[in-house]
Design a protein around this motif. Sequence first.
Motif, PDB file in Angstrom:
ATOM      1  N   PRO A 171      39.253  42.612   2.109  1.00  0.00           N
ATOM      2  CA  PRO A 171      39.580  43.935   2.664  1.00  0.00           C
ATOM      3  C   PRO A 171      40.757  43.860   3.628  1.00  0.00           C
ATOM      4  O   PRO A 171      41.069  42.795   4.167  1.00  0.00           O
ATOM      5  CB  PRO A 171      38.293  44.326   3.386  1.00  0.00           C
ATOM      6  N   HIS A 172      41.391  45.011   3.852  1.00  0.00           N
ATOM      7  CA  HIS A 172      42.492  45.102   4.821  1.00  0.00           C
ATOM      8  C   HIS A 172      41.992  44.746   6.225  1.00  0.00           C
ATOM      9  O   HIS A 172      42.643  44.032   6.982  1.00  0.00           O
ATOM     10  CB  HIS A 172      43.073  46.509   4.793  1.00  0.00           C
ATOM     11  N   ILE A 173      40.803  45.266   6.558  1.00  0.00           N
ATOM     12  CA  ILE A 173      40.170  44.926   7.833  1.00  0.00           C
ATOM     13  C   ILE A 173      38.811  44.304   7.530  1.00  0.00           C
ATOM     14  O   ILE A 173      37.967  44.935   6.895  1.00  0.00           O
ATOM     15  CB  ILE A 173      39.990  46.163   8.733  1.00  0.00           C
ATOM     16  N   ALA A 174      38.615  43.069   7.962  1.00  0.00           N
ATOM     17  CA  ALA A 174      37.330  42.381   7.791  1.00  0.00           C
ATOM     18  C   ALA A 174      36.623  42.326   9.142  1.00  0.00           C
ATOM     19  O   ALA A 174      37.209  41.869  10.134  1.00  0.00           O
ATOM     20  CB  ALA A 174      37.544  40.973   7.253  1.00  0.00           C
ATOM     21  N   VAL A 175      35.387  42.788   9.179  1.00  0.00           N
ATOM     22  CA  VAL A 175      34.581  42.753  10.403  1.00  0.00           C
ATOM     23  C   VAL A 175      33.492  41.705  10.212  1.00  0.00           C
ATOM     24  O   VAL A 175      32.651  41.817   9.314  1.00  0.00           O
ATOM     25  CB  VAL A 175      33.960  44.125  10.710  1.00  0.00           C
ATOM     26  N   LEU A 176      33.516  40.677  11.069  1.00  0.00           N
ATOM     27  CA  LEU A 176      32.525  39.599  11.014  1.00  0.00           C
ATOM     28  C   LEU A 176      31.514  39.775  12.141  1.00  0.00           C
ATOM     29  O   LEU A 176      31.866  39.701  13.316  1.00  0.00           O
ATOM     30  CB  LEU A 176      33.216  38.242  11.170  1.00  0.00           C
ATOM     31  N   LEU A 177      30.266  40.016  11.768  1.00  0.00           N
ATOM     32  CA  LEU A 177      29.183  40.092  12.751  1.00  0.00           C
ATOM     33  C   LEU A 177      28.423  38.770  12.753  1.00  0.00           C
ATOM     34  O   LEU A 177      28.616  37.925  11.881  1.00  0.00           O
ATOM     35  CB  LEU A 177      28.259  41.251  12.403  1.00  0.00           C
ATOM     36  N   ASN A 178      27.554  38.596  13.729  1.00  0.00           N
ATOM     37  CA  ASN A 178      26.865  37.318  13.905  1.00  0.00           C
ATOM     38  C   ASN A 178      26.172  36.852  12.621  1.00  0.00           C
ATOM     39  O   ASN A 178      25.560  37.653  11.902  1.00  0.00           O
ATOM     40  CB  ASN A 178      25.838  37.440  15.033  1.00  0.00           C
ATOM     41  N   ILE A 179      26.281  35.565  12.345  1.00  0.00           N
ATOM     42  CA  ILE A 179      25.674  34.972  11.153  1.00  0.00           C
ATOM     43  C   ILE A 179      24.583  33.997  11.580  1.00  0.00           C
ATOM     44  O   ILE A 179      24.828  33.083  12.359  1.00  0.00           O
ATOM     45  CB  ILE A 179      26.730  34.240  10.304  1.00  0.00           C
ATOM     46  N   VAL A 180      23.373  34.225  11.067  1.00  0.00           N
ATOM     47  CA  VAL A 180      22.233  33.356  11.335  1.00  0.00           C
ATOM     48  C   VAL A 180      21.568  33.042   9.988  1.00  0.00           C
ATOM     49  O   VAL A 180      21.844  33.705   8.990  1.00  0.00           O
ATOM     50  CB  VAL A 180      21.219  34.020  12.290  1.00  0.00           C
ATOM     51  N   PRO A 181      20.697  32.014   9.921  1.00  0.00           N
ATOM     52  CA  PRO A 181      20.085  31.668   8.633  1.00  0.00           C
ATOM     53  C   PRO A 181      19.349  32.836   7.979  1.00  0.00           C
ATOM     54  O   PRO A 181      18.516  33.497   8.601  1.00  0.00           O
ATOM     55  CB  PRO A 181      19.107  30.546   9.021  1.00  0.00           C
ATOM     56  N   GLU A 182      19.690  33.107   6.742  1.00  0.00           N
ATOM     57  CA  GLU A 182      19.059  34.167   5.945  1.00  0.00           C
ATOM     58  C   GLU A 182      19.319  33.874   4.471  1.00  0.00           C
ATOM     59  O   GLU A 182      20.272  33.173   4.117  1.00  0.00           O
ATOM     60  CB  GLU A 182      19.622  35.543   6.329  1.00  0.00           C
ATOM     61  N   HIS A 183      18.478  34.429   3.603  1.00  0.00           N
ATOM     62  CA  HIS A 183      18.640  34.280   2.151  1.00  0.00           C
ATOM     63  C   HIS A 183      18.722  32.809   1.726  1.00  0.00           C
ATOM     64  O   HIS A 183      19.419  32.476   0.772  1.00  0.00           O
ATOM     65  CB  HIS A 183      19.890  35.027   1.676  1.00  0.00           C
ATOM     66  N   LEU A 184      18.010  31.937   2.430  1.00  0.00           N
ATOM     67  CA  LEU A 184      18.058  30.523   2.082  1.00  0.00           C
ATOM     68  C   LEU A 184      17.344  30.238   0.758  1.00  0.00           C
ATOM     69  O   LEU A 184      17.602  29.216   0.113  1.00  0.00           O
ATOM     70  CB  LEU A 184      17.457  29.669   3.201  1.00  0.00           C
TER      71      LEU A 184
END
Length: 452
Positions: A171-184
């Motif tokens: 995307p033109h603007i990428a927004v990165l929010l906090n990443i924690v363990p999920e969908h393992l």
Amino acid sequence: MEIKGKKILILGYAREGKSVHRYLHKHYPQTTIGIADKNKIRPEVGGHIKLYTGDNYLESLQKYDLIIRSPGIPLQISEIQRAKTAGKKITSATNIFFSRCPGKIIGITGSLGKSTTTSLIAAILSKKYKDVRLAGNIGFPMIDHLNKATQKTIFVLELSSFQLEDLNYSPHIAVLLNIVPEHLDRHKTFANYVQAKANIIKYQARKDFVIFNPEHKILAKIAKKAAAQKVNFSLKPNKNSTCFFHQDKIFIRKKNKTSILIDRDKISLLGKGNTENIMAAVSVGLILNIPLPKIKKALLKFKPPEHRIEYLGTHQGIKFYDDSISTVPESAIHALDALGNEVETLIAGGFDRGLDFSKLARHLNKTKVKNLILFPITGKKIWQSIVKHTPVKKRPKKFAVSSMQEAVKTAFAVTGKGKICLLSPASASFGLFKDYRERGNLFKKFVLTQKK
């Protein structure tokens, strides 16, 4: 180019697969399309169709040139890998959308707060721009939104790791929010999950932007690799941040000038996690030149989406909050922090994705939670973590339940008047519930209909 003249298979025929089918039928009506799904298929539209269902539906992959994979089907399964080895092209609805989109794209990903941030960005941008469309993992499938889109259309997309893992665009603007363990259970390792999320910035150029909080080391590491311009926000005063939080106020920095945007308590989004979501959304507004009064107006009017620390009212003297969107321990911790010491009863547990609940157990030691109502399967794991990390005298009372009706009935029986009962499962919904929406809606239903 991928589609023209190819034999095409739609792999997976849920919401997104049906959307792809409608798109192909409209734009490539003469193409023979295969549709493969384990479940019975009822085609959305007509045309030249071949159906593959039942346990052997994946055998159809070898018969087609182009396979359009639905996000619910793992890229890593052996049948897809064999198809790739055989020279078959694997793509997705997300790739088709990005390749055909005439307008500007803002993509939001992370483990926590995606839906809230995506909705808030759309609300802010709508104060200036006439055609802002909310899509992706929220609302209608993104391909449906291509209809009548123009270069002036702005798309605000919530993007999951399943949609990002094989994305060939950014995307033109990428927004990165906090990443924690999920969908393992799907990605197998946390590193694989992080890599899928990181794909959002992979194809960005210097003219693009990536927005993130550098206090989260994983986000800082991902953003460092981006060719895009870095836009920071922070939970503390920071001269390098476009937006920061200090003394219960949100500040912005524009052209080296710092000013107060708004008092935090005037925004109806609770908790520290939502403060980050707000600043991420404000940062997008600043990049796209939304006047500050309009940003402030959008923040004041914004109401949280359903099932996100949603207040259901006071019933029989008990305050009820629905946070069914909580699918990881960190989101339950966020909800507990946001609501404070009035939380006396927590309803948690659900589908097991292999997550560790130690952090949640240790956090519960700092709260006033007296009652823990637990669903299978992770309810057992949550309790095991509490037993490990909490002295016997400090442990909450445990109530094992197998239905939402039983959970709500128990909550009414054990929660004191003036106290809070919080549904924040820290686990996926599957097993007992279709999805987090059904889980939250059932919670609301039984809270509102419970009789004294």
